[in-house]
Scaffold this motif. Structure first.
Motif, mmCIF file in Angstrom:
data_model
loop_
_atom_site.group_PDB
_atom_site.id
_atom_site.type_symbol
_atom_site.label_atom_id
_atom_site.label_comp_id
_atom_site.label_asym_id
_atom_site.label_seq_id
_atom_site.Cartn_x
_atom_site.Cartn_y
_atom_site.Cartn_z
ATOM 1 N N GLY A 59 40.185 35.198 40.363
ATOM 2 C CA GLY A 59 39.924 36.666 40.038
ATOM 3 C C GLY A 59 38.443 36.723 39.364
ATOM 4 O O GLY A 59 37.586 35.973 39.571
ATOM 5 N N PRO A 60 38.130 38.086 38.672
ATOM 6 C CA PRO A 60 36.869 38.114 38.505
ATOM 7 C C PRO A 60 36.317 37.323 37.213
ATOM 8 O O PRO A 60 36.764 36.632 36.571
ATOM 9 C CB PRO A 60 36.822 39.640 38.124
ATOM 10 C CG PRO A 60 38.084 39.675 37.502
ATOM 11 C CD PRO A 60 39.086 39.039 38.448
ATOM 12 N N GLN A 121 45.792 39.155 45.606
ATOM 13 C CA GLN A 121 45.971 40.385 45.077
ATOM 14 C C GLN A 121 44.698 40.471 44.132
ATOM 15 O O GLN A 121 44.590 39.918 43.355
ATOM 16 C CB GLN A 121 47.136 40.253 43.892
ATOM 17 C CG GLN A 121 47.135 41.430 43.121
ATOM 18 C CD GLN A 121 47.361 42.612 43.820
ATOM 19 O OE1 GLN A 121 48.463 42.793 44.363
ATOM 20 N NE2 GLN A 121 46.342 43.761 43.488
ATOM 21 N N PRO A 122 43.958 41.395 44.457
ATOM 22 C CA PRO A 122 42.749 41.728 43.808
ATOM 23 C C PRO A 122 43.049 41.873 41.990
ATOM 24 O O PRO A 122 44.005 42.629 42.010
ATOM 25 C CB PRO A 122 42.119 43.166 44.030
ATOM 26 C CG PRO A 122 42.522 43.196 45.623
ATOM 27 C CD PRO A 122 44.050 42.436 45.563
ATOM 28 N N LEU A 123 42.406 40.962 41.408
ATOM 29 C CA LEU A 123 42.695 41.210 39.985
ATOM 30 C C LEU A 123 41.467 41.818 38.958
ATOM 31 O O LEU A 123 40.560 41.672 39.384
ATOM 32 C CB LEU A 123 42.879 39.755 39.269
ATOM 33 C CG LEU A 123 44.006 38.896 39.985
ATOM 34 C CD1 LEU A 123 43.972 37.332 39.385
ATOM 35 C CD2 LEU A 123 45.276 39.335 40.094
ATOM 36 N N ARG A 124 42.024 42.381 37.958
ATOM 37 C CA ARG A 124 41.153 43.327 37.289
ATOM 38 C C ARG A 124 40.740 42.312 35.991
ATOM 39 O O ARG A 124 39.628 42.492 35.175
ATOM 40 C CB ARG A 124 41.648 44.487 36.437
ATOM 41 C CG ARG A 124 42.917 44.303 35.629
ATOM 42 C CD ARG A 124 43.631 45.731 35.208
ATOM 43 N NE ARG A 124 44.860 45.523 34.544
ATOM 44 C CZ ARG A 124 44.837 45.114 33.549
ATOM 45 N NH1 ARG A 124 43.815 45.117 32.409
ATOM 46 N NH2 ARG A 124 46.198 45.000 32.612
ATOM 47 N N LEU A 125 41.383 41.374 35.751
ATOM 48 C CA LEU A 125 41.104 40.160 34.648
ATOM 49 C C LEU A 125 41.164 38.872 35.291
ATOM 50 O O LEU A 125 42.116 38.736 36.253
ATOM 51 C CB LEU A 125 42.246 40.313 33.654
ATOM 52 C CG LEU A 125 42.322 41.649 32.746
ATOM 53 C CD1 LEU A 125 43.363 41.720 31.889
ATOM 54 C CD2 LEU A 125 41.117 41.918 31.975
ATOM 55 N N MET A 380 48.001 42.252 35.721
ATOM 56 C CA MET A 380 46.454 42.068 36.199
ATOM 57 C C MET A 380 45.927 42.566 37.180
ATOM 58 O O MET A 380 44.894 42.515 37.545
ATOM 59 C CB MET A 380 46.450 40.370 36.267
ATOM 60 C CG MET A 380 46.824 39.781 34.868
ATOM 61 S SD MET A 380 46.612 37.931 35.093
ATOM 62 C CE MET A 380 44.854 37.760 34.975
ATOM 63 N N ALA A 381 46.889 43.235 38.116
ATOM 64 C CA ALA A 381 46.138 43.863 39.218
ATOM 65 C C ALA A 381 45.208 44.832 39.162
ATOM 66 O O ALA A 381 45.470 45.597 38.023
ATOM 67 C CB ALA A 381 47.308 44.330 40.238
ATOM 68 N N ALA A 382 44.179 44.791 40.129
ATOM 69 C CA ALA A 382 43.275 45.780 39.985
ATOM 70 C C ALA A 382 43.493 47.230 40.194
ATOM 71 O O ALA A 382 44.685 47.200 40.955
ATOM 72 C CB ALA A 382 41.737 45.419 40.819
#
Length: 382
Positions: A59-60, A121-125, A380-382
Motif C-alpha cells: 500500500g501507500p 485493492q488500492p489501500l488508503r493505509l 483499509m480500502a481507498a
C-alpha cells in the motif's frame, strides 16, 4: 482461497524452523513469494547471519497502518510421539496437521494467501508484514525489528499478533523474566562436611526464599488473568558430582510470569539482598571465593491494551466477536506495544494443540482468519 492457504501452509510446514535451526530458507521463500506480487522485503539478520526477521509494506508509503505479525520458529519435536510426519502437511477430519500448524504458521499462511487481494485493492493505509525468529526462546529475534519500527518516521499505528486464540480477540497477557542462579561453594570430602560449603544446600535456601517471595506475589491480584496473580517457579536444577563430595557448584533456573503492571526486578532484588545479607557471609567464613551469581536468560513484557479502544472495537468487528479475553501464554505483543504501536492478539487455532505431538489447526479456523483479513482489507480500502 482454501486451496491457496493449503498450498502455502504445506510449504511453510516443510521447513524445519525449530528455534535451534536457521529460518533463512523459509524467510527467503516468503521474500520470493512477496516479490512475485510486487512487494519488497527488508531482512534483519542476527549477529552470525543464520536467522532473519522479515518486514514488508503493502500500500501507500507513510506512517500509520496495521502490522500483521507472527513468528517463524517452532518448538522441537524431540521426544514427542508423532503419528504423522511433523514437517509435512497432513489433512484429516477437517484439520491440517504439522509442527507449527497452530503455533503459528497457520496465521502466516493466511496472511500470505491474502497478499494478492491486498495488492489488487488500492489501500488508503499501509499494511505491514512482520515475521520474526526466536520467539519460542524468549521473544529474542523480533527486538531488532521492533527497534527499527520504533525509530522509523513512518511508524505503524496498530498491530495484530496472530498467535492461536481461536480467533478470539485478546487484549492482555503476562510478561516473563527468566533468570539463572549459580552458587559456588567449597568442596571437600563428605566425611569433613563442616570444612566445606555445600552449594546444593545454599541453593535450596535460595529456592525456599523464592517460595516465600512467590507467596507475596500472590497477594496482588487481577481477576482478568488466570491465575490472577504473578507466579514464580524453579524449573531446572543441577549440581554435585558424587555423594561423598561436598558439592562445589549448583545452578537453577527460575521464571516469573508477571502481571503487566508488576516489575519482576523487585522480586529478584529481594532475592539478591537475601543472598548478600544472609547467605554469603556464612559461606565466605569458610572460603572467601564462595559466590552467588544471577544471570538473566530472557525477558519480555506483558500486554494490556484497552479493550474499549477504537482499535479493539474494529478488531472485534472483523472477527465477529465482541468478547475480549486474556491468555496465559506470552507473545511478542508487549514489545510492539512498548514501542508505541497499539497491539492486540488474534489468530487461528488453539494453544491447546501448540507444542504437542500431532499439532493441528482446524480448517474452519483458517477460514475465519481469512474472513478477518478480508474485513481488514475492506476497512483499509481507498
Amino acid at each position: 482461497m482454501n486451496d491457496r492457504v493449503r498450498e502455502i501452509l504445506a510449504r511453510l510446514l516443510s521447513f524445519d524452523t525449530t528455534s535451534r535451526e536457521s529460518n533463512l530458507a523459509l524467510i527467503h521463500a516468503i521474500r520470493d513469494y512477496l516479490a512475485e506480487h510486487g512487494v519488497d522485503s527488508e531482512l534483519f539478520h542476527n549477529d552470525d547471519g543464520s536467522k532473519a526477521n522479515l518486514y514488508a509494506t503493502l500500500g501507500p508509503p507513510g506512517g500509520g497502518g496495521v502490522i500483521l505479525s507472527g513468528h517463524t520458529d517452532v518448538v522441537p519435536v524431540d521426544g514427542q510421539q508423532w503419528s504423522l510426519p511433523p514437517f509435512a502437511l497432513t489433512q484429516r477430519d477437517g484439520r491440517y496437521y504439522g509442527r507449527g500448524s497452530a503455533d503459528m504458521k497457520g496465521f502466516l499462511a493466511c496472511v500470505l494467501a491474502a497478499v494478492p487481494d491486498f495488492v489488487a485493492q488500492p489501500l488508503r493505509l499501509p499494511l505491514h508484514l512482520a515475521f520474526s525468529y526466536d520467539e519460542e526462546v524468549g521473544c529474542l529475534g523480533v527486538r531488532s525489528l521492533v527497534a527499527h519500527i520504533q525509530a522509523s518516521s513512518n511508524k505503524p499505528a496498530l498491530c495484530i499478533i496472530g498467535e492461536p486464540t481461536r480467533m478470539q480477540p485478546v487484549f492482555g497477557h503476562k510478561g516473563k523474566l527468566a533468570m539463572r542462579c549459580q552458587v559456588q561453594g567449597h568442596p571437600c570430602h563428605s566425611a569433613y562436611t563442616p570444612q566445606g560449603v555445600n552449594a546444593i544446600a545454599y541453593a535450596s535456601k535460595l529456592i525456599g526464599k523464592l517460595q516465600d517471595l512467590g507467596d507475596c506475589l500472590s497477594q496482588h491480584r487481577d481477576s482478568r488473568f488466570d491465575p490472577p496473580y504473578s507466579t514464580l517457579q524453579v524449573g531446572t536444577i543441577s549440581g554435585g558430582s558424587a555423594l561423598n563430595i561436598v558439592p562445589e557448584h549448583c545452578s537453577f533456573d527460575l521464571e516469573i510470569r508477571h502481571l503487566p503492571d508488576h516489575a519482576p526486578e523487585t522480586t529478584i532484588d529481594a532475592l539478591r539482598r537475601y543472598a548478600e545479607s544472609e547467605l554469603l557471609p556464612a559461606m565466605r567464613r569458610i572460603d572467601s571465593a564462595c559466590d552467588i551469581r544471577f544471570q538473566p536468560l530472557s525477558r519480555y513484557p506483558g500486554l494490556l491494551t484497552d479493550p474499549q479502544s477504537e482499535f479493539a472495537r474494529l478488531l472485534a468487528g472483523w472477527c465477529g466477536s465482541d468478547s475480549f479475553d486474556t491468555v496465559a501464554f506470552g507473545t511478542e505483543g508487549g514489545l510492539f506495544d512498548e514501542a508505541g504501536v497499539a497491539t492486540l492478539v488474534c489468530g487461528p487455532g488453539s494453544m491447546d494443540q501448540g507444542h504437542k505431538a500431532d499439532e493441528f489447526v482446524e480448517i474452519e479456523q483458517l477460514d475465519r482468519c481469512m474472513a478477518m483479513l478480508a474485513s481488514l482489507k475492506g476497512w483499509m480500502a481507498a
